[in-house]
Scaffold this active site. Structure first.
Site, PDB file in Angstrom:
ATOM      1  N   LYS A 279       0.647  -1.147   0.188  1.00  0.00           N
ATOM      2  CA  LYS A 279      -0.298   0.303  -0.395  1.00  0.00           C
ATOM      3  C   LYS A 279       0.746   0.851  -0.096  1.00  0.00           C
ATOM      4  O   LYS A 279       1.992   1.204   0.569  1.00  0.00           O
ATOM      5  CB  LYS A 279      -1.037  -0.101   1.186  1.00  0.00           C
ATOM      6  CG  LYS A 279      -1.812  -0.891   1.128  1.00  0.00           C
ATOM      7  CD  LYS A 279      -3.072  -1.253   2.655  1.00  0.00           C
ATOM      8  CE  LYS A 279      -3.830  -1.927   2.925  1.00  0.00           C
ATOM      9  NZ  LYS A 279      -4.966  -2.038   1.201  1.00  0.00           N
ATOM     10  N   ARG A 353     -10.566 -11.620   1.850  1.00  0.00           N
ATOM     11  CA  ARG A 353     -11.121 -12.532   1.699  1.00  0.00           C
ATOM     12  C   ARG A 353     -10.378 -14.056   1.595  1.00  0.00           C
ATOM     13  O   ARG A 353     -10.971 -15.111   1.554  1.00  0.00           O
ATOM     14  CB  ARG A 353     -11.619 -11.953  -0.065  1.00  0.00           C
ATOM     15  CG  ARG A 353     -10.845 -11.609  -1.008  1.00  0.00           C
ATOM     16  CD  ARG A 353     -11.732 -11.333  -2.689  1.00  0.00           C
ATOM     17  NE  ARG A 353     -11.029  -9.797  -1.867  1.00  0.00           N
ATOM     18  CZ  ARG A 353     -11.365  -8.914  -2.766  1.00  0.00           C
ATOM     19  NH1 ARG A 353     -11.334  -9.619  -3.872  1.00  0.00           N
ATOM     20  NH2 ARG A 353     -11.302  -7.130  -2.792  1.00  0.00           N
TER      21      ARG A 353
HETATM   22  N1  BES Z   1      -8.235  -3.797   5.168  1.00  0.00           N
HETATM   23  C1  BES Z   1      -8.775  -3.460   3.104  1.00  0.00           C
HETATM   24  C2  BES Z   1      -9.491  -2.400   2.676  1.00  0.00           C
HETATM   25  C3  BES Z   1      -9.296  -1.249   4.117  1.00  0.00           C
HETATM   26  C4  BES Z   1      -9.147   0.208   2.716  1.00  0.00           C
HETATM   27  C5  BES Z   1      -9.895  -1.336   4.889  1.00  0.00           C
HETATM   28  C6  BES Z   1      -9.148   1.207   4.087  1.00  0.00           C
HETATM   29  C7  BES Z   1     -10.047  -0.173   6.088  1.00  0.00           C
HETATM   30  C8  BES Z   1      -9.862   0.882   4.801  1.00  0.00           C
HETATM   31  C9  BES Z   1      -8.389  -4.889   2.108  1.00  0.00           C
HETATM   32  O1  BES Z   1      -7.524  -5.580   2.531  1.00  0.00           O
HETATM   33  C10 BES Z   1      -7.664  -4.227   0.983  1.00  0.00           C
HETATM   34  O2  BES Z   1      -6.604  -3.313   0.679  1.00  0.00           O
HETATM   35  N2  BES Z   1      -8.512  -4.044  -0.178  1.00  0.00           N
HETATM   36  C11 BES Z   1      -8.182  -3.710  -1.543  1.00  0.00           C
HETATM   37  C12 BES Z   1      -8.955  -4.380  -2.478  1.00  0.00           C
HETATM   38  C13 BES Z   1      -8.005  -4.305  -3.617  1.00  0.00           C
HETATM   39  C14 BES Z   1      -7.041  -4.445  -3.266  1.00  0.00           C
HETATM   40  C15 BES Z   1      -9.015  -4.676  -4.506  1.00  0.00           C
HETATM   41  C16 BES Z   1      -8.712  -2.361  -1.366  1.00  0.00           C
HETATM   42  O3  BES Z   1      -9.700  -1.947  -1.369  1.00  0.00           O
HETATM   43  O4  BES Z   1      -8.519  -1.545  -1.930  1.00  0.00           O
HETATM   44 ZN    ZN Z   2      -5.568  -5.286   1.991  1.00  0.00          ZN
END
Ligand code: BES
Ligand code: ZN
Ligand code: ZN
Length: 500
Positions: A279, A353
């Site tokens: 990230k 997931r």
């Molecule tokens: N933990 C994150 C989602 C999240 C984002 C929670 C902001 C709380 C605040 C999750 O694991 C994630 O990183 N999801 C990605 C998925 C994508 C790679 C398909 C996302 O939402 O960007």
């Molecule tokens: Zn994630």
């Protein structure tokens, strides 16, 4: 802090402050507020006439009683329009008034049960909402601050009722409110902890302690057992971290004669860096809260252990970090989940997931039904619904309606999202049975469709709390930081599904 119901005349109690209320547009206050107004020689009515008090929602007016009554101060809290009053507003008003009085340095507070009199709300529920609002609104997380807070501390909150015949139901409401709010605050504590204080091992410790204190069974599976159960998806996420993963199972047996159990699953990513699909660093610290769903399940199980409804409930929390390293999962890798399905990894940041997939298969193996999962799953859900509503998805309309209703009672709003078959297509892989990322657009739905593949025919609801698990400011019964969202919804659901 202690919250309790007492009977008597609120103007005769020697307290730092009392809280009364006013509906918007009311010129001469009635009920308990009217009685206080008369004792103050009409001060409240006069401020209304002068236009200083309007009764707008969450409006706070402080009046010093200057010896006219026993309590030193009176706060008139605005309830908004009478027709709009509901439990969510009552919780919020109680919270705002308490934070105001804490700032003013008051330690002992009395309040009337907003809505229970002229508002026409069931007095048990009104008192429950006041107790919840008080405890939730005054929550702080100062564990890592060595300096004492400059704010004061409210040590006692008395909910005062003149009519003694109402006391039993009010006490019931108060007791329930305390249990639910304190459980919510436990979930907040866990999610507010930084990842170095809330590892999967720490989560398992909290679960063990909760089980011990409240009569639940707790089992914590180690990596070896996860291997034996072929939990390749969960282990794939865990392989980049030095912290050992934990698979936590908490069970409450409230109906020994029944073999079935309601299942809760909570995402327990104690830190989500994204893994190799790392990230951006800005805001990454927020990902210490990626175990909020797991915390919600542990806390809900605690409240259920205290309230002891006639139902069996099992909470399942897959817990691990998601970190990049030489051993980490890579984009392009293919994993084999516990139910035998192969998963192509497109992004290692779509890790929630993966761990939920194996938890869902495990829940099916245990025969849990229905199953509700709670997860900070997608940024897409946060974009779609903001920080007010959680997204509700599922494969069973009736169950979705029940969950949303349980949330409404708790003041935890949810919005049902569509699950058309067409969204399933997005997860089709060329090289495996399924891939872990669809397209960017509709990302919350394709994530839910991914989970649906593992819930199979078990009645299931998925709550995406990515937007609602965190608040950026103090607002009504929320305070800045982790919200503990979902705890009260899950407990309400268990109570509704329980045998009476
Ligand atoms: N933990 C994150 C989602 C999240 C984002 C929670 C902001 C709380 C605040 C999750 O694991 C994630 O990183 N999801 C990605 C998925 C994508 C790679 C398909 C996302 O939402 O960007
Ligand atoms: Zn994630
Ligand atoms: Zn995540």
């Amino acid at each position: 802090m202690e919250v309790k119901v007492v009977s008597g005349d609120i103007t005769k109690l020697s307290l730092g402050a009392i809280i009364v209320n006013l509906f918007e547009g009311v010129k001469s206050p009635g009920g308990a507020t009217g009685a206080v107004d008369r004792a103050l020689g009409g001060a409240i009515a006069q401020l209304i006439a002068e236009g200083e008090i309007k009764g707008k929602l969450n409006e706070i007016t402080l009046i010093h009683s200057l010896g006219k009554i026993e309590p030193a101060r009176v706060v008139v809290a605005g309830l908004g329009k009478e027709k709009d009053l509901d439990l969510r507003r009552i919780r919020g008003v109680a919270a705002e008034a308490c934070r105001f009085l804490r700032k003013a340095g008051v330690e002992r507070v009395g309040t009337i049960a907003h809505g229970a009199g002229t508002g026409g709300i069931d007095s048990e529920k009104a008192v429950q909402a006041v107790a919840e609002g008080t405890i939730l609104g005054l929550y702080t997380f100062r564990k890592h601050q060595t300096k004492e807070s400059e704010q004061g501390e409210i040590k006692e909150m008395l909910i005062v009722e003149q009519d003694e015949s109402k006391l039993p139901q009010m006490e019931r409401g108060c007791a329930k409110g305390i249990v639910l709010a304190e459980a919510t605050n436990l979930a907040r504590d866990m999610a507010n902890e930084p990842a170095n204080y809330m590892t999967p091992t720490d989560m398992a410790e909290v679960a063990r302690k909760v089980a011990q204190d409240y009569g639940l069974e707790c089992q914590v599976m180690e990596q070896e057992e996860m291997e034996q159960l072929s939990m390749g998806a969960l282990l794939g996420v865990a392989q980049g971290s030095r912290q050992p993963p934990k698979f936590i199972i908490l069970s409450y047996k409230g109906d020994k004669r029944s073999k079935s159990a309601l299942g809760f699953i909570g995402k327990g990513i104690t830190f989500d860096s994204g893994g190799i699909s790392i990230k951006p660093s800005e805001g990454m610290e927020e990902m210490k809260g990626d175990m909020a769903g797991g915390a919600t399940v542990i806390a809900a199980m605690r409240a259920i252990g205290q309230l002891r409804p006639k139902i069996n409930v099992t909470g399942v929390i897959p817990a691990t970090e998601n970190l990049p390293s030489g051993t980490a999962l890579k984009p392009g890798d293919i994993l084999r989940a516990a139910n035998g399905k192969s998963i192509e990894i497109v992004s290692t940041d779509a890790e929630g997931r993966l761990i939920l997939a194996d938890a869902l298969s495990y829940a099916r193996k245990l025969g849990l039904s229905p199953v509700i999962d709670v997860a900070t799953l997608t940024g897409a859900c946060r974009i779609a619904l903001g920080d007010f509503c959680s997204g509700a998805f599922g494969n069973n309309e009736e169950l979705i309606v029940k969950v949303i209703k349980a949330g409404e009672e708790a003041g935890e709003c949810m919005w049902q999202m569509p699950m058309y078959e067409e969204y399933k297509e997005l997860n089709k892989s060329d090289v495996a049975d399924i891939k872990n990322v669809g397209k960017r657009w509709g990302g919350a739905i394709s994530a839910a469709q991914f989970l649906a593949e593992f819930a199979e025919d078990t009645p299931w609801v998925h709550l995406d709390i990515a937007g609602t698990s965190h608040s950026d400011k103090d607002k009504a019964f929320l305070v800045k930081g982790a919200t503990g969202v979902g705890v009260r919804t899950l407990v309400n659901l268990a109570l509704t599904l329980a045998k009476k």
